[in-house]
Motif scaffolding. Structure first.
Motif, PDB file in Angstrom:
ATOM      1  N   ILE A  98       0.867  -1.170   0.000  1.00 54.59           N
ATOM      2  CA  ILE A  98       0.000   0.000   0.000  1.00 54.59           C
ATOM      3  C   ILE A  98       0.903   1.219   0.000  1.00 54.59           C
ATOM      4  O   ILE A  98       1.829   1.325   0.803  1.00 54.59           O
ATOM      5  N   ARG A  99       0.682   2.111  -0.959  1.00 57.67           N
ATOM      6  CA  ARG A  99       1.538   3.287  -1.113  1.00 57.67           C
ATOM      7  C   ARG A  99       1.029   4.461  -0.288  1.00 57.67           C
ATOM      8  O   ARG A  99      -0.164   4.715  -0.236  1.00 57.67           O
ATOM      9  N   LYS A 100       1.976   5.146   0.359  1.00 58.54           N
ATOM     10  CA  LYS A 100       1.657   6.353   1.125  1.00 58.54           C
ATOM     11  C   LYS A 100       1.510   7.512   0.140  1.00 58.54           C
ATOM     12  O   LYS A 100       2.236   7.551  -0.847  1.00 58.54           O
ATOM     13  N   PRO A 101       0.666   8.440   0.412  1.00 54.90           N
ATOM     14  CA  PRO A 101      -0.319   8.493   1.484  1.00 54.90           C
ATOM     15  C   PRO A 101      -1.543   7.649   1.128  1.00 54.90           C
ATOM     16  O   PRO A 101      -1.879   7.491  -0.047  1.00 54.90           O
ATOM     17  N   TYR A 102      -2.207   7.116   2.116  1.00 57.59           N
ATOM     18  CA  TYR A 102      -3.413   6.326   1.899  1.00 57.59           C
ATOM     19  C   TYR A 102      -4.478   6.754   2.897  1.00 57.59           C
ATOM     20  O   TYR A 102      -4.184   7.324   3.936  1.00 57.59           O
ATOM     21  N   HIS A 103      -5.724   6.499   2.532  1.00 53.93           N
ATOM     22  CA  HIS A 103      -6.851   6.811   3.406  1.00 53.93           C
ATOM     23  C   HIS A 103      -7.150   5.609   4.289  1.00 53.93           C
ATOM     24  O   HIS A 103      -6.813   4.478   3.959  1.00 53.93           O
ATOM     25  N   ARG A 104      -7.814   5.859   5.385  1.00 51.85           N
ATOM     26  CA  ARG A 104      -8.170   4.817   6.351  1.00 51.85           C
ATOM     27  C   ARG A 104      -8.956   3.683   5.691  1.00 51.85           C
ATOM     28  O   ARG A 104      -8.696   2.507   5.948  1.00 51.85           O
ATOM     29  N   ALA A 105      -9.917   4.025   4.839  1.00 44.87           N
ATOM     30  CA  ALA A 105     -10.732   3.002   4.175  1.00 44.87           C
ATOM     31  C   ALA A 105      -9.875   2.129   3.259  1.00 44.87           C
ATOM     32  O   ALA A 105     -10.058   0.907   3.198  1.00 44.87           O
ATOM     33  N   GLU A 106      -8.925   2.735   2.564  1.00 43.87           N
ATOM     34  CA  GLU A 106      -8.016   1.971   1.695  1.00 43.87           C
ATOM     35  C   GLU A 106      -7.153   1.022   2.522  1.00 43.87           C
ATOM     36  O   GLU A 106      -6.954  -0.135   2.153  1.00 43.87           O
ATOM     37  N   LEU A 107      -6.657   1.513   3.661  1.00 42.68           N
ATOM     38  CA  LEU A 107      -5.859   0.680   4.553  1.00 42.68           C
ATOM     39  C   LEU A 107      -6.692  -0.491   5.066  1.00 42.68           C
ATOM     40  O   LEU A 107      -6.230  -1.636   5.068  1.00 42.68           O
ATOM     41  N   ALA A 108      -7.923  -0.215   5.468  1.00 42.35           N
ATOM     42  CA  ALA A 108      -8.803  -1.260   5.996  1.00 42.35           C
ATOM     43  C   ALA A 108      -9.041  -2.358   4.960  1.00 42.35           C
ATOM     44  O   ALA A 108      -8.957  -3.548   5.269  1.00 42.35           O
ATOM     45  N   GLN A 109      -9.324  -1.976   3.730  1.00 47.60           N
ATOM     46  CA  GLN A 109      -9.571  -2.956   2.671  1.00 47.60           C
ATOM     47  C   GLN A 109      -8.325  -3.778   2.369  1.00 47.60           C
ATOM     48  O   GLN A 109      -8.392  -4.994   2.191  1.00 47.60           O
ATOM     49  N   CYS A 110      -7.182  -3.114   2.323  1.00 50.37           N
ATOM     50  CA  CYS A 110      -5.927  -3.799   2.025  1.00 50.37           C
ATOM     51  C   CYS A 110      -5.582  -4.799   3.129  1.00 50.37           C
ATOM     52  O   CYS A 110      -5.179  -5.932   2.852  1.00 50.37           O
TER      53      CYS A 110
END
Length: 172
Positions: free
Chosen positions: A149-161
């Motif tokens: 997962i590439r920075k910067p990322y949103h919370r929802a993107e992190l959760a899905q990943c």
């Protein structure tokens, strides 16, 4: 530095002994209208979990923000500021379900850490993160990028990943 390069910008540094340093950050002008930030998902759509995550991030500010994001998703979080500290935590018997590590860190990089951690814990899931755009960076030879997962990322993107990596068979 990684975000500036990833965005197509430049950094200029002017330094003179006794006078200090000036850093100029140049970001490209966009002809696109601003995109509104996505609204955080509703609680009923929350994609979190209760697994235990070992977060390895050498930047304390980033580490604190990510730790808060992970905990707000329901995860239990153990933190380390480098590869050796993370390996010591694993050797001490700290059971974790997922290693979430930055690829670029002083000393031991994320790929080397993941390899050594996998030798200690063969079923450990691994998720990498980086703020650098290049694919030739240390350890950034991830063929399909499914565990990156590439920075910067949103919370929802992190959760899905995280859910994708945690539910996948194998450790990568």
């Amino acid at each position: 530095h990684g975000f500036i390069n990833q965005s197509g910008g430049q950094i200029s540094v002017h330094s003179k002994p006794g006078d200090g340093s000036t850093f100029l950050l140049y970001l490209p002008v966009s002809d696109q209208p601003p995109t509104p930030l996505p609204v955080d998902e509703k609680p009923s759509e929350k994609i979190g979990g209760n697994e235990r995550i070992l977060l390895v991030e050498d930047d304390h500010l980033v580490q604190n923000v990510v730790k808060h994001q992970l905990e707000s998703l329901g995860y239990q979080v153990i933190t380390a500021t480098g590869g050796q500290q993370a390996l010591n935590l694993l050797r001490e018997g700290n059971a974790v379900d997922l290693l979430f590590t930055d690829l670029r860190m002083p000393g031991m990089g994320g790929r080397q850490l993941a390899q050594l951690a996998s030798e200690q814990c063969p079923y450990l899931k691994i998720l990498f993160t980086t703020g650098f755009a290049g694919h030739d960076d240390e350890g950034d030879g991830l063929q399909d990028n499914t565990n990156l997962i590439r920075k910067p990322y949103h919370r929802a993107e992190l959760a899905q990943c995280l859910r994708r990596v945690l539910t996948r068979q194998g450790n990568t």
